[in-house]
Motif scaffolding. Structure first.
Motif, PDB file in Angstrom:
ATOM      1  N   GLY A   4       0.649  -0.893  -0.139  1.00 44.47           N
ATOM      2  CA  GLY A   4       0.216  -0.195  -0.057  1.00 44.47           C
ATOM      3  C   GLY A   4       0.650   0.841  -0.015  1.00 44.47           C
ATOM      4  N   ALA A   5       1.803   0.943   0.518  1.00 45.79           N
ATOM      5  CA  ALA A   5       2.648   2.141   0.885  1.00 45.79           C
ATOM      6  C   ALA A   5       3.584   3.226  -0.534  1.00 45.79           C
ATOM      7  CB  ALA A   5       3.822   2.427   1.662  1.00 45.79           C
ATOM      8  N   ASP A   6       3.805   1.872  -0.885  1.00 44.20           N
ATOM      9  CA  ASP A   6       3.958   2.009  -3.015  1.00 44.20           C
ATOM     10  C   ASP A   6       3.178   2.396  -3.464  1.00 44.20           C
ATOM     11  OD1 ASP A   6       6.827   1.420  -1.477  1.00 44.20           O
ATOM     12  OD2 ASP A   6       7.133  -0.341  -2.766  1.00 44.20           O
ATOM     13  N   SER A   7       1.981   2.291  -3.459  1.00 42.74           N
ATOM     14  CA  SER A   7       1.468   2.259  -4.429  1.00 42.74           C
ATOM     15  C   SER A   7       1.141   3.591  -4.007  1.00 42.74           C
ATOM     16  CB  SER A   7       0.526   1.583  -4.521  1.00 42.74           C
ATOM     17  OG  SER A   7      -0.908   1.727  -3.205  1.00 42.74           O
ATOM     18  N   LEU A   8       0.815   4.406  -2.722  1.00 48.33           N
ATOM     19  CA  LEU A   8       0.646   6.105  -2.014  1.00 48.33           C
ATOM     20  C   LEU A   8       1.668   6.829  -2.898  1.00 48.33           C
ATOM     21  CD1 LEU A   8      -1.210   7.703  -0.397  1.00 48.33           C
ATOM     22  CD2 LEU A   8       0.442   6.748   1.461  1.00 48.33           C
ATOM     23  N   VAL A   9       2.863   6.469  -2.679  1.00 48.62           N
ATOM     24  CA  VAL A   9       3.683   7.720  -2.971  1.00 48.62           C
ATOM     25  C   VAL A   9       3.820   7.391  -4.757  1.00 48.62           C
ATOM     26  CG1 VAL A   9       5.923   8.303  -3.300  1.00 48.62           C
ATOM     27  CG2 VAL A   9       5.516   6.360  -1.672  1.00 48.62           C
TER      28      VAL A   9
ATOM     29  N   VAL B  27      -5.920   2.646  -0.845  1.00 46.02           N
ATOM     30  CA  VAL B  27      -5.120   3.429  -0.569  1.00 46.02           C
ATOM     31  C   VAL B  27      -4.417   4.529  -2.171  1.00 46.02           C
ATOM     32  CG1 VAL B  27      -2.542   4.271  -0.328  1.00 46.02           C
ATOM     33  CG2 VAL B  27      -3.792   1.803   1.220  1.00 46.02           C
ATOM     34  N   GLY B  28      -4.308   3.239  -3.300  1.00 42.90           N
ATOM     35  CA  GLY B  28      -3.869   4.464  -4.010  1.00 42.90           C
ATOM     36  C   GLY B  28      -5.316   5.260  -4.522  1.00 42.90           C
TER      37      GLY B  28
ATOM     38  N   SER C  76      -1.412   1.142   8.910  1.00 37.07           N
ATOM     39  CA  SER C  76       0.056   0.344   8.879  1.00 37.07           C
ATOM     40  C   SER C  76      -0.105  -0.523   7.916  1.00 37.07           C
ATOM     41  CB  SER C  76       0.953   0.728   9.433  1.00 37.07           C
ATOM     42  OG  SER C  76       0.471  -0.271  11.044  1.00 37.07           O
ATOM     43  N   ASP C  77      -1.701  -1.475   8.730  1.00 35.74           N
ATOM     44  CA  ASP C  77      -1.306  -2.356   7.873  1.00 35.74           C
ATOM     45  C   ASP C  77      -1.710  -2.406   6.229  1.00 35.74           C
ATOM     46  OD1 ASP C  77      -3.596  -1.778   8.656  1.00 35.74           O
ATOM     47  OD2 ASP C  77      -4.140  -3.533   9.346  1.00 35.74           O
ATOM     48  N   THR C  78      -2.348  -1.253   6.071  1.00 33.73           N
ATOM     49  CA  THR C  78      -2.523  -1.209   4.673  1.00 33.73           C
ATOM     50  C   THR C  78      -1.459  -0.644   4.059  1.00 33.73           C
ATOM     51  OG1 THR C  78      -3.638   1.267   4.447  1.00 33.73           O
ATOM     52  CG2 THR C  78      -5.272  -0.197   5.320  1.00 33.73           C
TER      53      THR C  78
END
Lengths: 523, 523
Positions: free
Chosen positions: B12-17, B144-145, B169-171
């Protein structure tokens, strides 16, 4: 109507200050603005309120938290509208989690001005609510006194609550104010008497744990816990973070559940039965991938005898009596111990030794040393009697403000604030107030020049491939923060040390110094 | 599942950035914690996001505000849970009032962890809502994206909005993240065409006023306003506080409605008809006893042609055309003017002269000089072309963070931050980030060592008998804040000056310096 137009009527602001005084409050941490000018003027009209100016509101709310922990009664804060409250919010979060009573007085626009949506207009009640147990806006000068008495009563609900009262400026300047009498504080509710028998049965042998928190960590209560441990063979622990724990030579030693998730799991694994007394069942500070959030082993029997809000003294006395330990000498009483003089470069073990050698009788230790500080607690168990204060809400930047409140509450005791460099910078403005008030606080900044806890947490949350940009976000060394110089710029005497001998000497110098003294311990 | 367990799925974090980048964002002001570690790690996996570390979150949110004002697009912030957001709240209040678009990414506990009420658990949405136009919590990595794309779209709604996205944090660490395409930004709604005829009729002669705000203060729009003034004889003013106003030699001069209540009333009294164009009808910053809150004279006809969110360019073009001024040369164009070299002790007039003599072409002036600064605006009208930035929300501590954002957005322009000493201390941690990023900011601190504005406000709100305790609460001189020393402790070059000649020389030195430079102007 203005202040001078109506000299025969008390205005709302004067009635507020007098009511706060009559309700037992005498200390106000403040950063006022235009809408609070009548309250400020009332400080002269109505004698008795000590007002302490801060440069940023997080210092005010943190100081009120520290004051409550040590004085056992609330201070008030005076904050400027929604944004002033907002700046104080994170330390109110910490106060709320610590069970500290705080009375926030927050200025608001005149009632007729709010609807115009001026630049400083905001939803102040909305900002207050997430960190407050009690929120109210006074609607007229006549109401202000009674509202203030209710706010103090709310703040005094055990173990202590955050009460936030909005004071529209016209309710402060209008006449018709009426001083209200103090309201009776609420009694602590009874403990869970129905759980007493189960608790007595649970505490037998070293696979049982009495987990203590809140008011159970006073010297008297710890002695009862020590008797219970001696009689039953149970272990004693306190929560990772405690609002206030009494310790030192002659007192019952109670270590804390560790912060690092793996150590916490390991510490709690042996226990088949846990009795909670002013503590909550242990959970992880954060969630971690593939690790449990509940820290106790599966199948552990948990008996909740008393919450932090209930009658902890009654619960401990009943438990002590019912296990037959009333006359048993307490176990785990710390003997006085002075470790060897440490030497060499600064590292956690040597720093802990230097602390153990220098903590003076009756000191108050404010612990925000984060990673550096994990070694301090066990090493200082045999130091002279002292009070240890933790951050219960996890929002860093609590330490220096809380130290101010502790020093104001206890002018005859030495305060030592042990602060990580990352933590120090959130509320560094606190140094100026320490100097202004001449508070006896020795601050030690542990300058490892990194958000070190986060370097460990990267691995804990499963990031194994952090690159240079990620590491850069956790580094504090470009440029170097020169804490001794920063302290001097705010009027605080300071020195820098790089080895254990110099640290010990500097702590002695700081403790002998009148007023604040900052030691930058470069690691 | 952890980061490294699942290398074939995007977390999720990479998709967010990546989504933020695809939506046009490339700058992140951050103070992360454990729950944001996967976002931090993603900064390495996903190239393109400039991340700027701050030591306190108010610096991050203020920087995002300044960035939007100058870049015309949002930056994101990365904040640690509720308390991290809380520390940034007051500068988000200012951003909201300025119409600045900001995308806040706020870490949250894992969804399953929230119910356990860990120390850092708080009602984050509740904290966010009073300062946000858009609030949302992502519920899974797959969301998330798309949530991030919606956040950016919300932030871009004219004139700019605060969007706050919570990232459990889990997302962030779970796989299944999906990059979302950028969403089309909303068009500005049309202006009030039905009011155009009334506006045309209203603007005739010097008893009519065209009051400008928001996007009407760009160089191009000001020229249209100047044509209208030339044709109709109307007066031009801007609001007291403006997110961004273009000025200097060759541009149309528009002065601001004064802050002091009596001056504001006097300035607005002559006008029988006012046309609002991106501005709101003038009201008092505060309420004062026995003074009106509405600053315009009774019976003034007010025509609201266009709000700050509507199509300001369309409104000004239509107005200009309909009054027949399309080809009229603009009135009130500033001529280049260099005042005499000032000398002697520092006082507002001399300081204003020194500024007017040193402001370089294309400078960005961040004005938080409060009382000292009231003389600056008129005196600098004939300086080289520059941008002037005000605090629109009234929460002080905005200036140095906003200067960071402006300098990051415009690396080829010089930034001058004019800051009162009281204001400087709310977010003084900003200095370190300026040094770390080598930002070309010349900071002038006006050290009058008092909350001077409040001394005046005491009288304005009707307090005539302030005593020593009240005056003490408004004083900053015990101890003296040594700003040059403080700046150096955070890695910023600095000097102290006490007269006008030295100030002018120091400003020239600062502007020629690569990186930040602080001048403590002792008054």
């Amino acid at each position: 109507m203005s202040d001078q137009d109506d000299t025969d009527q008390m205005n709302g602001a004067d009635s507020l200050v007098q009511t706060l005084l009559d309700s037992g409050l005498d200390t106000c941490f403040t950063n006022p603005g235009t809408s609070e000018m009548h309250f400020v003027a009332a400080l002269d009209h109505v004698p008795g309120m000590r007002s302490i100016l801060v440069l940023q509101e997080g210092v005010a709310t943190g100081a009120a938290d520290g004051y409550y922990r040590m004085a056992g009664k609330p201070a008030c804060t005076l904050l400027h509208l929604g944004p002033g409250l907002a700046n104080g919010l994170s330390n109110l979060h910490n106060a709320k989690k610590a069970g500290s009573g705080v009375v926030n007085i927050v200025g608001e626009h005149a009632v007729t001005h709010i609807e115009l949506d001026a630049p400083l207009t905001s939803d102040i009640e909305g900002i207050a609510r997430p960190v407050s147990h009690w929120v109210h806006t006074s609607m007229s000068a006549a109401d202000v006194g009674a509202d203030a008495a209710r706010a103090v009563q709310a703040a005094n609900v055990a173990p202590g609550q955050v009460a936030t009262l909005m004071l529209p400026s016209d309710t402060a300047w209008n006449g018709g104010g009426a001083v209200a009498p103090a309201l009776e504080p609420a009694e602590r509710p009874a403990f869970e008497a129905a759980a007493l028998e189960e608790a007595v049965a649970a505490l037998s042998g070293p696979d049982s744990l009495l987990l203590l928190g809140g008011a159970a960590l006073s010297a008297e209560m710890l002695e009862l816990a020590g008797r219970i441990a001696a009689k039953t063979g149970c272990k004693l622990l306190s929560e990772w973070a405690n609002a206030r724990q009494e310790r030192g030579a002659g007192r019952v030693v109670v270590n804390r559940v560790p912060y690092p998730i793996d150590q916490a799991l390991e510490t709690l694994a042996p226990f088949k039965r846990i009795v909670l007394l002013g503590a909550r069942a242990p959970i992880g500070f954060f969630a971690y991938p593939n690790k449990p959030a509940i820290l106790t082993a599966e199948g552990t029997q948990i008996t909740n005898l008393c919450t932090t809000a209930q009658d902890i003294a009654g619960a401990l006395e009943a438990l002590c009596g019912n296990v037959g330990a009333a006359d048993t000498p307490p176990a785990h009483v710390a003997e006085a111990a002075t470790p060897d003089k440490p030497s060499g470069p600064l590292e956690p073990g040597g720093i802990a030794q230097a602390l153990a050698r220098t903590i003076p009788e009756d000191a108050i230790i404010i612990d925000e040393a984060i990673t550096t500080g994990r070694a301090f607690f066990p090493a200082t168990a045999g130091a002279p009697k002292h009070t240890w204060v933790n951050n219960c809400g996890g929002s860093i930047g609590y330490g220096m403000p809380v130290a101010i409140g502790a020093a104001v509450a206890c002018p005859d005791r030495k305060v030592m604030a042990l602060i990580g460099d990352g933590s120090a910078m959130y509320t560094v403005q606190a140094l100026w107030t320490m100097a202004r008030e001449g508070l006896d606080i020795t601050i030690v900044i542990f300058a490892n020049r990194v958000y070190k806890i986060l370097r460990g947490e990267l691995t804990n949350v499963g990031v194994s491939n952090a690159g240079p940009k990620a590491m850069d976000m956790l580094s504090l060394d470009q440029p170097t923060l020169e804490f001794a110089q920063m302290a001097k710029s705010m009027g605080v005497e300071a020195t820098q040390v790089t080895d254990c001998e110099a640290l010990e000497l500097a702590i002695e110098t700081g403790l002998a110094h009148k007023g604040p003294y900052l030691i930058e311990a470069v690691m």
